[in-house]
Design a protein around this motif. Structure first.
Motif, PDB file in Angstrom:
ATOM      1  N   ILE A  21     -48.984 -16.222  -3.264  1.00 47.05           N
ATOM      2  CA  ILE A  21     -49.534 -17.318  -2.382  1.00 47.05           C
ATOM      3  C   ILE A  21     -50.620 -18.074  -3.064  1.00 47.05           C
ATOM      4  CG2 ILE A  21     -50.991 -17.787  -0.295  1.00 47.05           C
ATOM      5  CD1 ILE A  21     -49.447 -15.497   1.106  1.00 47.05           C
ATOM      6  N   LYS A  24     -48.816 -20.360  -5.627  1.00 44.29           N
ATOM      7  CA  LYS A  24     -48.195 -21.305  -4.956  1.00 44.29           C
ATOM      8  C   LYS A  24     -49.000 -22.688  -4.677  1.00 44.29           C
ATOM      9  CE  LYS A  24     -44.861 -22.486  -1.170  1.00 44.29           C
ATOM     10  NZ  LYS A  24     -43.709 -23.025  -1.976  1.00 44.29           N
ATOM     11  N   ARG A  33     -46.364 -26.846  -4.247  1.00 43.29           N
ATOM     12  CA  ARG A  33     -47.293 -26.310  -3.300  1.00 43.29           C
ATOM     13  C   ARG A  33     -47.113 -26.214  -1.857  1.00 43.29           C
ATOM     14  NH1 ARG A  33     -51.233 -30.833  -5.368  1.00 43.29           N
ATOM     15  NH2 ARG A  33     -50.728 -30.452  -7.621  1.00 43.29           N
ATOM     16  N   TYR A  34     -47.891 -25.586  -0.999  1.00 42.33           N
ATOM     17  CA  TYR A  34     -47.668 -25.675   0.405  1.00 42.33           C
ATOM     18  C   TYR A  34     -47.946 -26.878   0.620  1.00 42.33           C
ATOM     19  CZ  TYR A  34     -47.678 -20.535   0.948  1.00 42.33           C
ATOM     20  OH  TYR A  34     -47.422 -19.278   0.889  1.00 42.33           O
ATOM     21  N   GLN A  35     -47.176 -27.656   1.678  1.00 45.66           N
ATOM     22  CA  GLN A  35     -47.184 -28.988   2.340  1.00 45.66           C
ATOM     23  C   GLN A  35     -48.016 -29.006   3.602  1.00 45.66           C
ATOM     24  OE1 GLN A  35     -46.278 -31.400   0.373  1.00 45.66           O
ATOM     25  NE2 GLN A  35     -45.987 -29.894  -1.300  1.00 45.66           N
ATOM     26  N   GLY A  39     -48.137 -23.805   7.008  1.00 49.55           N
ATOM     27  CA  GLY A  39     -47.193 -22.846   6.135  1.00 49.55           C
ATOM     28  C   GLY A  39     -48.030 -21.848   5.548  1.00 49.55           C
ATOM     29  N   VAL A  40     -49.236 -22.192   5.257  1.00 49.23           N
ATOM     30  CA  VAL A  40     -50.245 -21.225   4.451  1.00 49.23           C
ATOM     31  C   VAL A  40     -50.442 -20.073   5.444  1.00 49.23           C
ATOM     32  CG1 VAL A  40     -52.191 -20.940   3.120  1.00 49.23           C
ATOM     33  CG2 VAL A  40     -51.036 -23.036   3.144  1.00 49.23           C
ATOM     34  N   ASP A  43     -48.011 -17.445   6.275  1.00 51.02           N
ATOM     35  CA  ASP A  43     -47.675 -16.349   5.255  1.00 51.02           C
ATOM     36  C   ASP A  43     -48.804 -15.601   5.492  1.00 51.02           C
ATOM     37  OD1 ASP A  43     -45.421 -17.576   4.758  1.00 51.02           O
ATOM     38  OD2 ASP A  43     -45.681 -18.426   2.701  1.00 51.02           O
ATOM     39  N   GLY A  63     -43.210 -19.753   2.206  1.00 53.30           N
ATOM     40  CA  GLY A  63     -43.200 -21.070   2.769  1.00 53.30           C
ATOM     41  C   GLY A  63     -41.922 -21.188   3.687  1.00 53.30           C
ATOM     42  N   ASP A  66     -43.300 -23.561   6.399  1.00 50.34           N
ATOM     43  CA  ASP A  66     -43.833 -24.587   5.743  1.00 50.34           C
ATOM     44  C   ASP A  66     -42.921 -25.944   5.716  1.00 50.34           C
ATOM     45  OD1 ASP A  66     -46.113 -25.999   4.567  1.00 50.34           O
ATOM     46  OD2 ASP A  66     -44.871 -25.506   2.380  1.00 50.34           O
TER      47      ASP A  66
END
Length: 283
Positions: A21, A24, A33-35, A39-40, A43, A63, A66
């Motif tokens: 994580i 990412k 990356r996370y958008q 999404g973060v 996870d 993700g 995400d």
């Protein structure tokens, strides 16, 4: 430009999923990356619930929840392989022969000149070489050397982030190379003072002698960064707005000096640089 070390390699007890994580989140290109914060959060919540139930976290695909609410434009460069290869080949020639080179990238505004050159940055990360860049400003071309100062500020800020043990050889090399004329470079790049300390005032000279002295000391300053163990790529963007003093200095660096291990890359808008432009006349 450098890929960070995964947390799990630094500390074995960090679960692989948590490490993934973090990696990412630190991805170099934005689309990897996370958008979304959601999404973060999803996870991390999955990690937490696994930990609370079984005191371990199994690997899972990141993700899955995400989903961005807007169209993403990838940062990847497409269709510029030949241009990037030309730059890399020029850099390799400089590494092998030591002789400095000038590479010019031209085209209309927004065509991706800077993006092509910045691909070189990814390849040049230490220990292969150093990369410094500055951008000429339409409204500041009456300020001599401002763009060169900007480029070396970024390099010195990188040095100031090093540990004292890693910084010491740079301090020694800069102090020894600049000698009693260090103040000339401190005036240009104030961050230098944080590395080499207060410098004695330099002697007054007639204008032409003062310019020759400045060019000599600047060459020495660059020589600290442009060395066989770390050649220097210096990227100057928007050359259509360059100042006369910098143009003279670049000519001096490339034709009248014994400076080695330097590749100078310039980008300019060819529709704004006519045959009468100072850059073209100098070339």
């Amino acid at each position: 430009a450098r890929q960070p070390v995964p947390p799990t390699e630094r500390l074995k007890e960090i679960p692989a999923a948590v490490s993934a994580i973090v990696m990412k989140l630190l991805a170099k290109t934005a689309e990897e990356r996370y958008q979304t914060a959601g999404g973060v959060e999803h996870d991390l919540s999955r990690c937490l619930s696994q930990w609370e139930v079984q005191c371990r976290i199994d690997a899972f695909p990141l993700g899955e929840r995400d989903i961005p609410d807007r169209v993403l434009i990838p940062e990847k460069l497409y269709g510029r392989e030949r241009e990037v290869e030309t730059l890399l080949t020029a850099f390799d020639r400089v590494v092998l022969s030591g002789a400095p080179e000038l590479v010019l990238v031209s085209g209309y505004s927004g065509i991706g000149k800077s993006a092509v050159v910045n691909e070189l940055h990814k390849v040049l990360v230490p220990p292969r070489g150093l990369f410094a860049s500055g951008k000429f400003d339409q409204y500041k071309h009456d300020i001599p050397y401002a763009t060169l100062a900007q480029a070396f500020q970024s390099l010195l800020k990188g040095l100031l982030a090093k540990s004292e043990a890693d910084l010491a050889p740079w301090r020694e090399a800069l102090s020894e190379t600049l000698g009693p004329n260090g103040q000339l470079m401190v005036d240009l790049v104030p961050e230098l003072k944080l590395i080499i300390g207060d410098q004695p005032p330099v002697a007054e000279l007639p204008p032409q002698d003062a310019q020759r002295r400045f060019q000599l000391i600047f060459r020495r300053f660059i020589s600290v960064f442009a060395r066989p163990e770390h050649p220097l790529a210096l990227f100057l963007d928007d050359l259509q707005w360059l100042d006369a003093a910098t143009l003279d200095l670049l000519e001096d660096l490339l034709t009248r000096s014994d400076l080695q291990q330097l590749i100078l890359i310039g980008a300019y808008r060819d529709n704004e640089v006519t045959a009468a432009h100072p850059l073209m006349r100098k070339l």
